[in-house]
Design an enzyme around this catalytic site. Structure first.
Site, PDB file in Angstrom:
ATOM      1  N   ASP A  90      54.402  45.575  44.279  1.00 16.45           N
ATOM      2  CA  ASP A  90      52.991  45.871  44.526  1.00 16.45           C
ATOM      3  C   ASP A  90      52.899  47.325  44.985  1.00 16.45           C
ATOM      4  O   ASP A  90      53.903  47.984  45.264  1.00 16.45           O
ATOM      5  CB  ASP A  90      52.374  44.903  45.543  1.00 16.45           C
TER       6      ASP A  90
HETATM    7  C1  BGC Z   1      47.065  44.971  45.025  1.00 15.77           C
HETATM    8  C2  BGC Z   1      47.478  44.409  43.686  1.00 15.77           C
HETATM    9  C3  BGC Z   1      47.053  45.331  42.570  1.00 15.77           C
HETATM   10  C4  BGC Z   1      47.646  46.698  42.814  1.00 15.77           C
HETATM   11  C5  BGC Z   1      47.351  47.702  41.713  1.00 15.77           C
HETATM   12  C6  BGC Z   1      47.451  46.426  45.175  1.00 15.77           C
HETATM   13  O1  BGC Z   1      46.861  46.991  46.295  1.00 15.77           O
HETATM   14  O2  BGC Z   1      47.632  44.207  46.061  1.00 15.77           O
HETATM   15  O3  BGC Z   1      46.922  43.133  43.542  1.00 15.77           O
HETATM   16  O4  BGC Z   1      47.438  44.803  41.338  1.00 15.77           O
HETATM   17  O5  BGC Z   1      47.131  47.194  44.031  1.00 15.77           O
HETATM   18  O6  BGC Z   1      46.043  48.125  41.721  1.00 15.77           O
END
Ligand code: BGC
Length: 759
Positions: A285
């Site tokens: 993530d």
């Molecule tokens: C979130 C994810 C997301 C990623 C990319 C993160 O802050 O937890 O769910 O896919 O950002 O945008």
């Protein structure tokens, strides 16, 4: 006690129990990638492991950003959150033409519930209990996103959650592992298909794992749970998505057994890869390698080495792999083999997409004009949105409304298309969507009038509002008293009042934890003023999570949860309010009666001191509260219709089943009302005595059936030993002989029950 029956493990607790997922064994792909990798320098390899945000959604200029330069020098394997096929095509061309080996890019995006045709938020979609509809929503999202150049979505989010304080419940499918698993599979199939069509894109299952159980419901907070709970309650949807062929998995921000998920070898390699047979790409993530420093585990270089060694392949936005793995290799902290394995998985994802055959497979810029926000896609979104609304209360048939007369429409959501799109509508085109006010006006036409007054902002406090409504932009500068006075005047001339209340788009979603889930005081005051008119009031509750509606449910005659319904939400709400569509949504997360009950969920254990259900009062030395009932306001599975369904005659084909047998539980369901309606028939199981304490009920089967007035149908659940199995304390998936009950009903509380045995 008889020996338990060890099932072919659903969660594959032994390495041999699961087949390898598809993809490996593709000799042509292996040979192609080996050949390519033999030409790659270490720098080029590390570049493939680097995933960087495009920043374009905010700046609108990807090409002239640092991304353009990084693509040209081959230091990234993919980028994300860039909107526009033309821009993406140019970036792809830069990658293909300007780098030594011309390796195309993964182009990601958080397409969570639609691209420009915005579907209801995932929690709402789950309330449809309609797997075809959910798969269709993902297929349309993929069709639109792919037309805009996207080849990878960071969806589905399959985190089970019992934590409505956690804003990200909006993105998941609620509290149940069985339903969540069905939905996870449907989403993956919808996005990916067989990946041969340019309308299919890679899915990414997230957030692995247990992100939905943060202490106190506070986002990014500690998760700590027993293996029993992981295996029996939280793992199933991730596994179901992997089984459905999900090509990629995203690790979560939280720790698992104290080790951040991104660097947790047990989680990523032992469970996901070795036991479940996942052979796809694991991405972190956003920044989660770098976050291992504040987690107090390791600074960037060591964190990167740990993440790679745990089996994680791609670094989203920590810049740890690209900047530190070379040195870690020299120092012997990582091996060339580990780097090569990760590179291979990134290249395999690109190969499966067909990008090596045609880097421009997703770059037909003409499709952006023909495939996005089409009348067909919108019609599906409207139909599906109407299926997600949950009618909670409808005294004296307040609903449906007659399509005539003067309807007062009040509340912060009444004329607010922006906030109807919900969280993660990052690709929405907000110039295109209707507000509820417009939707009702269109539906009424010349038969009636919509009288509008806002009546209240989301919050009295502008600071609170600024944080939740994109930019605070829909706030009315007038005082609470002025807004209320206007609403009173407007309501005075109406026959019926619709109050559109609840949460703004960003009240839920990432980084949107709340400690108070009741309706803000200024909105309550508006509702009270409307009720004081003595006219019928319909409350529509917009929310991205289960909220606490006890006060409102006690006084409004009609209450419907409409979540964040998306781009066609206005028309869909009108369809249901005027009775063109009979509501059929059922809760997939318990609605608590008060905040103190949280976490509250239907599939709990009985405890050694369950309360006596016949006694509504506080019972000392029982598992209950002095100041509150145990019961929720509305249970899991609950939802009304404009017609009524009667359940009768739950019967079994035999009193027992054997280890290799099955029995049928059949219930008769009859539409006793005067309208055609769709009912979701739910079957639950209880295992009365087992080697570990088992839940009072667990959903094991459901069917949506549509019945004409007076029509009845038999619905059957075939009970197999697998449906009775669970993970014992050795984490073996077993069906233990003994006494069981099967229950059938319209929700998790109002059930008929029959007993049987597993011999
Ligand atoms: C979130 C994810 C997301 C990623 C990319 C993160 O802050 O937890 O769910 O896919 O950002 O945008």
């Amino acid at each position: 006690m008889k020996k338990s029956i060890i099932m072919a493990a659903a969660l594959c607790i032994t390495a041999t129990a699961c087949q390898k997922n598809s993809g490996s064994g593709d000799a042509e792909m292996d040979a192609f990638i080996s050949e390519l990798m033999s030409k790659m320098t270490l720098e080029e390899k590390l570049g493939q492991l680097n995933l960087v945000a495009g920043g374009d959604i905010t700046t609108g200029d990807a090409l002239n950003s640092p991304i353009g330069a990084a693509v040209a020098n081959g230091s990234l394997g993919g980028t994300f959150n860039i909107k526009g096929a033309e821009k993406i095509r140019e970036l792809q061309q830069l990658a293909v033409d300007s780098t030594r080996l011309g390796i195309p890019l993964l182009i990601g995006m958080d397409v969570i519930h639609g691209y420009e045709t915005i579907f209801p938020i995932p929690l709402a979609l789950s309330c449809s209990w309609d797997m075809d509809a959910i798969e269709t929503s993902a297929r349309i999202a993929a069709k639109e996103a792919s037309a805009a150049g996207i080849n990878w979505t960071f969806s589905p989010m399959v985190d089970i959650s019992r934590e409505p304080r956690w804003g990200r419940m909006a993105e998941g499918s609620g509290e149940d592992p069985y339903l969540g698993s069905q939905i996870a599979g449907a989403m993956v199939r919808g996005y990916q298909g067989d990946l041969t069509s340019p309308e299919n894109i890679l899915a990414c299952v997230k957030h692995f794992a247990f992100y939905g159980a943060p202490d106190g419901g506070r986002d990014y907070n500690t998760v700590d749970m027993s293996r029993n709970r992981m295996y029996n309650e939280y793992f199933a949807p991730y596994k179901a998505a992997v089984d459905a062929g999900a090509a990629t998995v995203m690790t979560s921000f939280n720790t698992v057994d104290g080790i951040p998920a991104t660097a947790n070898k047990w989680l990523v390699t032992d469970v996901l890869r070795d036991r479940w047979g996942f052979d796809g790409l694991v991405v972190t993530d956003y920044g989660s390698i770098a976050e291992m420093e504040p987690h107090g585990v390791a600074k960037l270089a060591d964190a990167s080495a740990m993440a790679l060694n745990a089996g994680t392949d791609m670094d989203m936005c920590s810049f740890g792999f690209i900047n530190t793995l070379k040195q870690s290799l020299e120092e012997g902290k990582v091996t060339q083999k580990a780097i090569d394995e990760a590179v291979r998985r990134v290249l395999e994802a690109k190969y499966r997409l067909g990008l090596f055959d045609d880097p421009y497979k997703y770059s037909d810029t003409s499709l952006e004009k023909t495939n996005i926000y089409t009348p067909e896609n919108r019609a599906e979104a409207r139909r599906i949105a109407a299926e997600t609304f949950v009618l909670l209360k409808n005294d004296n048939n307040t609903l449906p409304l007659e399509r005539k007369g003067r309807i007062a429409l009040v509340g912060p959501m009444a004329d607010n298309a922006l906030n109807m799109q919900g969280t993660w509508a990052v690709t929405a085109d907000h110039t295109k969507y209707k507000s509820l006010r417009q939707g009702l006006e269109d539906a009424l036409g010349s038969n009636g009038t919509v009288l509008y007054a806002k009546g209240a902002n989301f919050y009295s406090d502008p600071a609170l509002e600024a944080g939740v409504s994109p930019g605070g932009s829909t706030r009315d500068p007038r005082s609470d008293a002025e807004l209320l006075a206007e609403a009173r005047r407007v309501a005075a001339g109406a026959d019926v009042i619709v109050a559109a209340l609840g949460e703004a788009a960003e009240s839920s979603g990432e980084s949107s934890s709340r400690t108070d889930l009741t309706l803000p005081a200024n909105q309550q005051a508006l509702l009270d003023a409307m009720l004081a008119t003595g006219k019928p009031v319909v409350m529509l509750n917009f929310s991205g999570r289960p909220t606490v509606l006890t006060a409102e449910a006690a006084k409004v005659p009609a209450l419907m949860n409409v979540w964040s319904p998306g781009s066609e939400g206005a028309d869909a709400i009108a369809d249901v309010l005027f009775g063109d569509v009979n509501p059929s949504g059922r809760l997939t997360a318990t609605l608590p009666a008060n905040m103190g009950q949280i976490p509250i969920y239907y599939n709990h254990l009985n405890t050694g001191r369950p309360e006596d259900p016949a006694n509504p009062n506080f019972q000392r030395y029982r598992s209950n509260y002095i100041d509150s009932p145990n019961e929720p306001l509305y249970p899991f599975g609950y939802g009304l219709s404009y017609t009524d369904f009667d359940y009768s005659n739950l019967r079994l084909s035999a009193p027992s089943l054997n280890a290799d047998g099955s029995i049928d539980a059949t219930v008769t369901v009859r539409n006793t009302g005067s309208r055609k309606g769709t009912e979701t028939v739910q079957f639950y199981i209880r295992d009365h005595f087992a080697s570990i304490s088992r839940p009072v009920k667990e959903l094991k089967h459901f069917e949506r059936i549509t019945l004409e007035p007076g029509e009845s149908a038999d619905v059957t659940f075939t009970i197999t030993p697998e449906a009775l199995s669970f993970y014992n304390s050795n984490l073996e998936f077993v069906a233990e002989p003994g006494d069981f009950s099967v229950m059938a009903g319209p929700d998790s509380e109002r059930v008929l029950s029959a007993d049987f045995a597993l011999k």
